[in-house]
Design an enzyme around this catalytic site. Sequence first.
Site, PDB file in Angstrom:
ATOM      1  N   LYS A  85       0.793  -1.115   0.108  1.00 39.78           N
ATOM      2  CA  LYS A  85      -0.074  -0.020  -0.116  1.00 39.78           C
ATOM      3  C   LYS A  85       0.853   1.244  -0.093  1.00 39.78           C
ATOM      4  O   LYS A  85       1.835   1.315   0.743  1.00 39.78           O
ATOM      5  CB  LYS A  85      -0.969  -0.115   1.069  1.00 39.78           C
ATOM      6  CG  LYS A  85      -2.024  -1.187   1.000  1.00 39.78           C
ATOM      7  CD  LYS A  85      -2.767  -1.073   2.477  1.00 39.78           C
ATOM      8  CE  LYS A  85      -3.621   0.077   2.532  1.00 39.78           C
ATOM      9  NZ  LYS A  85      -4.580  -0.085   3.910  1.00 39.78           N
TER      10      LYS A  85
HETATM   11  C1  E4P Z   1      -7.543   1.427   3.755  1.00 37.19           C
HETATM   12  O1  E4P Z   1      -6.664   1.448   2.865  1.00 37.19           O
HETATM   13  C2  E4P Z   1      -7.612   2.137   5.083  1.00 37.19           C
HETATM   14  O2  E4P Z   1      -6.644   1.633   5.902  1.00 37.19           O
HETATM   15  C3  E4P Z   1      -8.514   2.201   6.103  1.00 37.19           C
HETATM   16  O3  E4P Z   1      -9.709   1.361   5.196  1.00 37.19           O
HETATM   17  C4  E4P Z   1      -8.870   3.390   6.808  1.00 37.19           C
HETATM   18  O4  E4P Z   1     -10.253   3.118   7.434  1.00 37.19           O
HETATM   19  P1  E4P Z   1     -10.479   4.341   8.647  1.00 37.19           P
HETATM   20  O5  E4P Z   1     -10.840   5.430   7.834  1.00 37.19           O
HETATM   21  O6  E4P Z   1     -11.594   3.560   9.148  1.00 37.19           O
HETATM   22  O7  E4P Z   1      -9.329   4.370   9.322  1.00 37.19           O
END
Ligand code: E4P
Length: 220
Positions: free
Chosen positions: A85
């Site tokens: 990521k």
């Molecule tokens: C995905 O890439 C993110 O890590 C994640 O879904 C963010 O979620 P949140 O807004 O609940 O922290």
Amino acid sequence: MELYLDTADIHAVKKLARILPLAGVTTNPSIVASSKQRPENLLPALYDALGGTGQLFAQVMADTAQGMVDDARKLRAIIADLVVKVPVTPEGLAAIKCLSKEGIPTLGTAVYGAAQGLLSALAGARYVAPYINRVDAQGGSGIELVNDLQSLLVQHAPQAQVLAASFKTPRQALDCLLAGCGAITLPVDVATQFISAPAVTAAVEKFEQDWLGAFGSKQL
Ligand code: E4P
């Protein structure tokens, strides 16, 4: 469709992998930090919790393109087929381009805008993760973002797909699926809400009571 859990909770992954068709687990730095485990310990444990199968995602921490590429290699040394990521910043875009040239699969993350997401796909990202709840919470529309992004990817970067992320309610996730998202990642509480409804429990209990009332035991 690919369903992921967005968590570092090993116990929850084990429990939900038994009952849900999980494609794998996504994490981010905050999620990993909350586990208090370093990636070299956490990621193999998550993989085991999935039953030794499935796709893992973990995020780079550096803020330069070269640092992100180095982080990506470190993460892939822990789990060979991990999807890396990368936040879609200017440096992140440069890192995605380098990693794609090396054949390392990436997910463009922290996506708050459709054009931003498209750029990560054009740089070579395999997945693009729009932040649905965070956009909604800012007064925007997560579902509009998803619709725009889906349409842009189909037209201009068909090798990439939306992996919708950041959910606080099952409805947000359902709307993304209805919009055609082929992949979503759910936090454990939202995944659990999908499969635990008081009305369902009550209906099953009533069947049981009626059966016991007539036959005295639950045996068929
Ligand atoms: C995905 O890439 C993110 O890590 C994640 O879904 C963010 O979620 P949140 O807004 O609940 O922290």
